[in-house]
Design an enzyme around this catalytic site. Structure first.
Site, PDB file in Angstrom:
ATOM      1  N   ASN A  72     -13.637  -4.669   2.767  1.00  0.00           N
ATOM      2  CA  ASN A  72     -15.171  -5.291   2.564  1.00  0.00           C
ATOM      3  C   ASN A  72     -16.207  -4.828   1.445  1.00  0.00           C
ATOM      4  O   ASN A  72     -16.933  -5.679   0.981  1.00  0.00           O
ATOM      5  CB  ASN A  72     -16.198  -5.458   4.155  1.00  0.00           C
ATOM      6  CG  ASN A  72     -15.757  -6.537   5.041  1.00  0.00           C
ATOM      7  OD1 ASN A  72     -14.885  -6.549   4.483  1.00  0.00           O
ATOM      8  ND2 ASN A  72     -16.345  -6.375   5.705  1.00  0.00           N
ATOM      9  N   GLU A  78      -3.627 -16.256   1.075  1.00  0.00           N
ATOM     10  CA  GLU A  78      -4.461 -16.288   2.380  1.00  0.00           C
ATOM     11  C   GLU A  78      -5.463 -15.846   2.599  1.00  0.00           C
ATOM     12  O   GLU A  78      -6.490 -16.762   3.724  1.00  0.00           O
ATOM     13  CB  GLU A  78      -4.617 -14.714   2.436  1.00  0.00           C
ATOM     14  CG  GLU A  78      -3.317 -13.872   2.169  1.00  0.00           C
ATOM     15  CD  GLU A  78      -3.452 -12.270   2.893  1.00  0.00           C
ATOM     16  OE1 GLU A  78      -3.392 -11.790   1.838  1.00  0.00           O
ATOM     17  OE2 GLU A  78      -3.950 -11.688   4.503  1.00  0.00           O
ATOM     18  N   SER A 122       0.661  -1.070  -0.003  1.00  0.00           N
ATOM     19  CA  SER A 122       0.150  -0.061  -0.103  1.00  0.00           C
ATOM     20  C   SER A 122       0.659   0.800   0.097  1.00  0.00           C
ATOM     21  O   SER A 122       2.206   1.216   0.495  1.00  0.00           O
ATOM     22  CB  SER A 122      -0.652  -0.320   1.388  1.00  0.00           C
ATOM     23  OG  SER A 122      -1.643  -1.268   1.445  1.00  0.00           O
TER      24      SER A 122
HETATM   25  C1  LIG Z   1      -4.415  -1.497  10.662  1.00  0.00           C
HETATM   26  C2  LIG Z   1      -3.881  -2.000   8.886  1.00  0.00           C
HETATM   27  C3  LIG Z   1      -2.882  -2.552   9.111  1.00  0.00           C
HETATM   28  C4  LIG Z   1      -2.606  -2.389   7.533  1.00  0.00           C
HETATM   29  N1  LIG Z   1      -1.437  -3.517   7.180  1.00  0.00           N
HETATM   30  C5  LIG Z   1      -0.953  -3.321   5.821  1.00  0.00           C
HETATM   31  C6  LIG Z   1       0.188  -3.672   5.243  1.00  0.00           C
HETATM   32  O1  LIG Z   1       0.974  -4.337   6.155  1.00  0.00           O
HETATM   33  N2  LIG Z   1       0.884  -3.801   4.397  1.00  0.00           N
HETATM   34  C7  LIG Z   1       0.249  -2.912   2.741  1.00  0.00           C
HETATM   35  O2  LIG Z   1       0.869  -2.922   2.191  1.00  0.00           O
HETATM   36  N3  LIG Z   1      -1.389  -2.330   3.122  1.00  0.00           N
HETATM   37  C8  LIG Z   1      -1.252  -2.641   4.401  1.00  0.00           C
HETATM   38  N4  LIG Z   1      -2.420  -2.351   4.873  1.00  0.00           N
HETATM   39  C9  LIG Z   1      -3.161  -1.499   3.815  1.00  0.00           C
HETATM   40  C10 LIG Z   1      -4.896  -1.412   4.105  1.00  0.00           C
HETATM   41  O3  LIG Z   1      -4.105  -2.575   2.744  1.00  0.00           O
HETATM   42  C11 LIG Z   1      -5.514  -0.461   3.229  1.00  0.00           C
HETATM   43  O4  LIG Z   1      -5.588   0.718   4.277  1.00  0.00           O
HETATM   44  C12 LIG Z   1      -6.723  -0.612   2.616  1.00  0.00           C
HETATM   45  O5  LIG Z   1      -5.664  -1.358   1.153  1.00  0.00           O
HETATM   46  C13 LIG Z   1      -7.237  -0.015   2.142  1.00  0.00           C
HETATM   47  O6  LIG Z   1      -7.003   1.009   1.502  1.00  0.00           O
HETATM   48  P1  LIG Z   1      -7.250   2.783   1.819  1.00  0.00           P
HETATM   49  O7  LIG Z   1      -7.241   1.913   3.254  1.00  0.00           O
HETATM   50  O8  LIG Z   1      -6.198   3.471   1.094  1.00  0.00           O
HETATM   51  O9  LIG Z   1      -8.745   2.977   2.110  1.00  0.00           O
HETATM   52  P2  LIG Z   1      -9.415   3.682   0.488  1.00  0.00           P
HETATM   53  O10 LIG Z   1      -8.710   2.422  -0.718  1.00  0.00           O
HETATM   54  O11 LIG Z   1      -8.954   4.847   0.123  1.00  0.00           O
HETATM   55  O12 LIG Z   1     -10.864   3.363   0.791  1.00  0.00           O
HETATM   56  C14 LIG Z   1     -11.637   3.990   0.744  1.00  0.00           C
HETATM   57  C15 LIG Z   1     -12.505   3.705   1.350  1.00  0.00           C
HETATM   58  O13 LIG Z   1     -13.265   3.542   0.122  1.00  0.00           O
HETATM   59  C16 LIG Z   1     -13.990   2.460  -0.084  1.00  0.00           C
HETATM   60  N5  LIG Z   1     -13.552   1.903  -1.294  1.00  0.00           N
HETATM   61  C17 LIG Z   1     -12.431   2.357  -2.463  1.00  0.00           C
HETATM   62  N6  LIG Z   1     -13.157   1.467  -3.765  1.00  0.00           N
HETATM   63  C18 LIG Z   1     -14.261   1.363  -3.579  1.00  0.00           C
HETATM   64  C19 LIG Z   1     -14.938   0.912  -5.092  1.00  0.00           C
HETATM   65  N7  LIG Z   1     -14.138   0.613  -6.071  1.00  0.00           N
HETATM   66  N8  LIG Z   1     -16.093   0.943  -4.549  1.00  0.00           N
HETATM   67  C20 LIG Z   1     -16.304   0.809  -2.856  1.00  0.00           C
HETATM   68  N9  LIG Z   1     -16.067   0.982  -2.488  1.00  0.00           N
HETATM   69  C21 LIG Z   1     -14.870   1.406  -2.463  1.00  0.00           C
HETATM   70  C22 LIG Z   1     -13.128   1.346   0.322  1.00  0.00           C
HETATM   71  O14 LIG Z   1     -13.674   0.038   0.885  1.00  0.00           O
HETATM   72  C23 LIG Z   1     -13.068   2.223   1.841  1.00  0.00           C
HETATM   73  O15 LIG Z   1     -14.571   2.003   2.282  1.00  0.00           O
HETATM   74  C24 LIG Z   1      -2.924  -1.937   6.114  1.00  0.00           C
HETATM   75  C25 LIG Z   1      -3.874  -1.150   6.332  1.00  0.00           C
HETATM   76  C26 LIG Z   1      -4.798  -1.012   7.705  1.00  0.00           C
HETATM   77  C27 LIG Z   1      -5.922   0.078   8.157  1.00  0.00           C
END
Ligand SMILES: Cc1cc2nc3c(=O)[nH]c(=O)nc-3n(C[C@H](O)[C@H](O)[C@H](O)COP(=O)(O)OP(=O)(O)OC[C@H]3O[C@@H](n4cnc5c(N)ncnc54)[C@H](O)[C@@H]3O)c2cc1C
Lengths: 384, 399
Positions: free
Chosen positions: B385, B244, B129
Site C-alpha cells: 500500500n 490483476e 520476488s
Molecule cells: C503471503 C504472501 C504471498 C506472496 N506471494 C507471492 C508469490 O506468489 N510470488 C511472488 O513473486 N511474490 C509473492 N509475495 C511477495 C510480495 O510481492 C512482496 O512481499 C512484496 O512485493 C513486498 O516485498 P517485501 O516483502 O520484500 O517488502 P519490502 O519491499 O522490503 O518492503 C518493506 C516495507 O517497506 C515499504 N517500502 C518499500 N519501498 C518503499 C518506498 N519506495 N516508499 C515507501 N515505502 C516503501 C513497503 O511498503 C513495506 O512496508 C508474497 C508475499 C506475501 C506476504
C-alpha cells in the site's frame, strides 16, 4: 509528583530483565518451552520463584515480597518484552490476588507457600460463554448439600487452566444469572470427580482450558471469602490483571517498535535503506508516540488500581486498557506492514508480539467494552 | 447516470448465481466463506467445474477459451463468483501466466501450455520476488545463462504462494547481467521437476503453509521455454500485473464476509443480548459497509470507463482499488475477531488432539484470529500500500 523508581524497584527491574535475557534472549528457546508438557519451562518457573517473584504481591506474613502494583508493573513490562509464557498472571495476579485477600489463614497457609516456592500453579475460572465481558454474568451454580458444596456449570478460556494445581472457580450461590449479588468463590482441586478440563494452546502461544463442572463436590472449607459477596473482589482483581496487561503490552510494544526501527535501518530496497523513505519514518515516529502514550497509561493504571474508590478505580482501569489496547493494535499492524513479508513468517519474532498484543486486546474486555465503561461513568474520575 | 444493472445484466448475474450455487460443492463454498484453508483438490475441483462450463478463463482470447463478454459482464462474473464464496480460478494460471502466453508466447507455447493451464492440469506458481527483491522487484538477481539451447538458472525465489502444489513456475530471471535493472530481465517457464530445484516451506504467523522458498541450483531449462523476446520480461511482467486490476479489491468476497460477520454477531451471546446489540460494534461494521459501497461504485466507474474508452493517461484507479480494497478486507477479518471475543483465543492443535474433537468455542471462532493475522498480507503483496501511494503521488499527482 515522582515518576522515578525507588532503588529497590530499580533492582527488581534489573534482576527480572537479567533473568529474562538469559531465559528468553534467544527466541528459539521459547519454541522449546511451548512444547513442554505444561506449555512453559519448569526451570523458568523455578527461577522466578527463587527471585521471590511468585510471592511478589503477597504479604510478608504469607511468605511474600509485599510488593504493590508498581512492582507488578515492572515485572509484567519485562514479561512483555520477553513474551514470557510462564503463568504469572494466572497464578500470582489473578488467583493469588483473590486468595491473598479472601483466603482464611488456613486457606492461605495451605496454598500460598507452595505458590511462592514454585510448586503450585493456580488459575481463576470465571469467564462463561454467554457473559462475554460482563463480570457479573455467572450461570455456574453452587448448591449446598450437607456440609459440602456441589458445583455445576461451564467455564471457558481459563488461563493456565490446564496446568493449574488448584483452580478458583466463581459460582452463583444465590440470585439470577446477571445479579451482582450472590456470586461466591470456591477453591477447587481439578482432580475432583465431576471436573473435566480440556487444555489447548491459545493464538499467542500460551495455554488455557475449558472447564466443565458436573456435580463436582467440594467441602465446606472450599468456600473462599464471604458467601455471595465475591463480585467486588473479582472486579478488583480483574482491574489488577488489566493493569498488569497494560504493562505487558507496553513491554511488547517497546520491543516491536525497536525491532521495526532496526529493520528499517537494515533493509535495502531501491538502493537504500527503506528507513530513508519519509512515509515510513512518520509511521515509525507514530510508533514511538504510541509507546509513550501507552507507558503513561500503564503508570496511570498502576496508580489508580490502588484507589480506595472502587468506581473511580474501575473507570480509570477501563480508560487505561481501552487506550493501551487501541494503541497496541495499531502499532502491531504497523510493525508487520513496515517489515513487509518477513514479518508474516512464524520464524520471525515480530508476528509473535503482534499476536500476543492482539490477544491482550481481547482479554478481560476489549476496547469497545472498556470505552463503554468510561462513557457510562460520564468520563474519567477527577482524582488526578 | 444510472448505477443499476440493465435487465439483461441482472439476468446474466442471476444465471451465474444459480450456476455457482448449484454446481460448486457446498462444502468448498463454506470453507471460502469461513476463510479456512482450501486443499489442492478443492481448487482443482472448482476450476474443472468452471472449465466444463466455459467459465474458467473468461478473460482469455476467444480462440483459447475466452468469452466475448462486455467489461460489465466480466465485472459481474468476478463479483458474483466471490459473493457466492466460490474459489476463484487459480490466479497464477488464469490472470497471470495464461494471458502472457496467449499474448506474447509462440504458437507452440500456446498449444503446449494453454489448454492444461485452463484445466489446472498444470498448476503454476509465480516466481517473481526474491529475498533482496520485494518492492524493488527489478533488483532481482536470479540469473539464466544461455548455454547451447538451454538456460542455466541459478538463484532463489521466495514467497512463492502454493508452490508446494506447483507443476511449473513462471520466473523473472536476469539474462543480461550487464544491462541496467529492468532491461536485462526475461520471462522463463520452468518445470518444477527439473533437477536442481529445491522447495522449502515458509510457515506464516497464522500457522499455515501457503508460501515457500524456491532454490535454483544449475537448473537447465530448454531455451524454447523463454516467453516472447529475451530481455523483454519486464514488459510482460507489467502486462501481467495490470491484468490483476479487476477483482483485486475483492469487493464481492468482502461483502460476503461482512454479511457473515453480521449474521454471526446476531447469534453470538454477549451478556444481556447478542454482540449485534452493541452499538459500538454496529457502528464499526456500518463504516466498513459504507466504505465498501463507495469502493464498489468506484470499481464500477472503472469498469464503465473501460467500456467507453481506452486511455493511456496515468490512472490511479488500480492503486485506489488496491489500497481501499485491502484495508476493508482486513477490517472484515478484524470484525470477526471482535465477534468471537474471548473465543478468538483458543487455537486447538487438531493434530495433537485428534481431528474429530469439536472446536473449543463456536465452530467458526477458532479460524477468526488466524484469518485476521493472515490478512495482514493483503496490504503487503501485489505492490504494498505504500508503493501504491507512491504511484498515486508520483505518476498521477506529479509530486
Ligand atoms: C503471503 C504472501 C504471498 C506472496 N506471494 C507471492 C508469490 O506468489 N510470488 C511472488 O513473486 N511474490 C509473492 N509475495 C511477495 C510480495 O510481492 C512482496 O512481499 C512484496 O512485493 C513486498 O516485498 P517485501 O516483502 O520484500 O517488502 P519490502 O519491499 O522490503 O518492503 C518493506 C516495507 O517497506 C515499504 N517500502 C518499500 N519501498 C518503499 C518506498 N519506495 N516508499 C515507501 N515505502 C516503501 C513497503 O511498503 C513495506 O512496508 C508474497 C508475499 C506475501 C506476504
Amino acid at each position: 509528583m515522582d515518576f522515578d523508581l525507588t532503588d529497590e524497584q530499580r533492582m527488581l527491574s534489573e534482576s527480572v530483565n537479567r533473568l529474562l535475557t538469559h531465559a528468553y534472549g534467544d527466541f528459539e528457546h521459547r519454541k522449546g518451552y511451548r512444547a513442554a508438557p505444561r506449555g512453559f519451562a519448569d526451570a523458568n518457573w523455578q527461577a522466578l520463584a527463587e527471585m521471590g517473584l511468585l510471592g511478589l504481591p503477597f504479604d510478608e506474613a504469607d511468605g511474600g515480597f509485599g510488593g504493590g502494583p508498581v512492582e507488578t508493573m515492572i515485572v509484567m513490562e519485562a514479561f512483555g518484552r520477553g513474551l514470557v509464557l510462564e503463568p504469572f498472571l494466572a497464578t500470582v495476579v489473578l488467583a493469588g490476588g483473590l486468595l491473598r485477600r479472601a483466603g482464611s489463614e488456613a486457606q492461605r497457609e495451605a496454598i500460598l507457600p507452595s505458590v511462592v516456592e514454585g510448586s503450585m500453579v493456580l488459575a481463576f475460572a470465571h469467564q462463561e460463554r454467554q457473559a462475554r465481558h460482563d463480570l457479573h454474568d455467572v450461570a455456574t451454580a453452587a448448591r449446598r448439600d450437607g456440609a459440602d458444596w456441589v458445583l455445576d456449570g461451564a467455564k471457558g478460556v481459563v488461563l493456565a487452566g490446564d496446568s493449574a494445581d488448584r483452580i478458583i472457580v466463581s459460582a452463583r450461590t444465590s440470585g439470577a444469572r446477571r445479579d451482582r449479588e450472590g456470586i461466591s468463590l470456591f477453591l477447587l482441586d481439578p482432580a475432583t470427580p465431576g471436573v473435566t478440563r480440556r487444555g489447548y494452546a491459545t493464538q499467542d502461544g500460551l495455554r488455557a482450558a475449558e472447564l466443565v463442572l458436573e456435580g463436582a463436590r467440594v467441602p465446606a472449607d472450599a468456600l473462599l471469602g464471604h458467601e455471595g459477596q465475591a463480585l467486588p473482589l473479582i472486579e478488583l482483581v480483574v482491574d489488577e490483571a488489566n493493569a498488569a496487561l497494560c504493562a505487558e503490552a507496553l513491554g511488547a510494544m517497546d520491543v516491536l517498535r525497536d525491532l521495526t526501527v532496526d529493520y528499517l535501518k537494515q533493509r535495502q530496497q531501491f538502493g537504500q535503506a527503506i528507513g530513508n523513505f519519509q512515509a515510513l519514518q512518520h509511521r515509525a515516529a507514530d510508533m514511538l508516540v504510541a509507546t509513550e502514550q501507552a507507558r503513561s497509561m500503564a503508570m496511570y493504571a498502576a496508580m489508580m488500581v490502588q484507589s480506595g474508590d472502587a468506581a473511580a478505580r474501575r473507570t480509570a482501569l477501563s480508560a487505561a486498557k481501552a487506550l493501551v489496547a487501541k494503541l497496541a493494535d495499531q502499532l502491531g499492524k504497523d510493525a508487520i506492514q513496515l517489515h513487509g513479508g518477513i514479518a508474516m513468517t512464524e520464524e520471525y519474532k515480530a508476528g509473535h508480539y503482534f499476536k500476543r498484543l492482539t490477544m491482550i486486546g481481547t482479554l478481560f474486555g476489549d476496547v469497545d467494552h472498556h470505552l463503554r465503561v468510561v462513557v457510562a461513568a460520564g468520563g474519567l474520575p477527577e482524582a488526578v | 447516470m444510472d448505477l443499476r444493472y440493465t435487465p439483461d445484466e441482472i439476468a446474466f448475474r442471476d444465471d451465474l448465481r444459480t450456476f455457482f450455487k448449484t454446481q460448486i460443492p457446498a462444502e468448498i463454498r463454506r470453507k471460502v466463506s469461513e476463510g479456512r484453508k482450501l486443499s489442492r483438490e478443492d481448487i482443482v475441483t472448482t476450476q474443472r467445474v468452471l472449465h466444463a462450463h466455459g467459465m474458467a478463463t473468461p478473460n482469455w482470447p476467444l480462440e483459447w477459451g475466452g468469452k466475448d463478454w462486455s467489461p460489465v459482464q466480466r465485472y459481474i462474473f468476478s463479483e458474483e463468483i466471490q459473493a457466492c464464496a466460490v474459489p476463484q480460478p487459480l490466479s497464477f494460471n488464469v490472470n497471470m501466466v495464461g494471458p502472457v502466453i496467449a499474448t506474447f508466447g509462440s504458437q507452440a507455447q500456446k498449444e503446449r501450455f494453454l489448454p492444461s493451464t485452463a484445466t489446472l492440469d498444470i498448476w503454476w506458481a509465480q516466481g517473481f520476488s526474491e529475498p533482496g527483491a520485494g518492492s524493488d522487484l527489478a533488483s532481482l538477481k536470479t540469473t539464466a545463462k544461455l548455454e547451447g539451447d538451454e538456460y542455466v538458472v541459478n538463484g532463489q525465489k521466495t514467497w512463492t504462494t502454493l508452490g508446494q502444489y506447483a507443476d511449473w513456475i513462471f520466473c523473472l530471471v536476469r539474462t543480461d547481467p550487464a544491462a541496467k535493472k529492468q532491461q536485462g530481465i526475461s520471462f522463463l517457464l520452468i518445470d518444477m521437476k527439473t533437477p536442481g530445484i529445491t522447495i522449502r516451506p515458509i510457515i506464516t504467523i497464522d500457522g499455515g503453509h501457503e508460501v515457500n522458498e524456491v532454490f535454483f541450483d544449475d537448473v537447465r531449462v530448454p531455451a524454447e521455454n523463454l516467453v516472447g523476446q529475451v530481455n523483454k520480461g519486464w514488459d510482460y511482467a507489467k502486462f501481467l500485473l495490470s491484468n490483476e486490476r479487476i477483482g483485486i479489491a475483492r469487493i464481492g468476497l468482502t461483502k460476503e464476509r461482512l454479511a457473515r460477520v453480521k449474521r454471526l454477531a446476531q447469534e453470538t451471546p454477549a451478556g444481556e443480548g447478542m454482540v449485534w446489540d452493541d452499538p459500538d460494534f454496529r457502528r464499526r461494521l456500518a463504516w466498513s459497509e459504507i466504505e465498501l459501497k463507495a469502493l464498489e461504485i468506484t470499481q464500477m466507474r472503472v469498469v464503465a470507463a473501460q467500456r467507453t474508452k481506452a486511455s493511456d493517461k496515468p490512472d490511479p484507479s488500480s492503486s485506489i482499488l488496491k489500497i481501499k480494497g485491502s484495508e476493508i478486507q482486513q477490517q472484515a477479518t478484524q470484525l470477526l475477531v471482535d465477534v468471537a471475543g474471548p473465543y478468538a483465543m483458543p487455537r486447538p492443535d487438531r493434530e495433537e488432539e485428534g481431528l474429530n474433537l469439536p472446536s473449543v468455542g463456536p465452530e467458526w471462532a477458532d479460524a477468526a484470529a488466524p484469518l485476521f493475522f493472515n490478512y495482514r498480507k493483503v496490504s503487503i503483496y501485489g505492490g504494498s500500500n505504500e508503493i501504491q501511494r507512491n504511484i498515486i503521488a508520483k505518476a498521477f499527482l506529479g509530486l
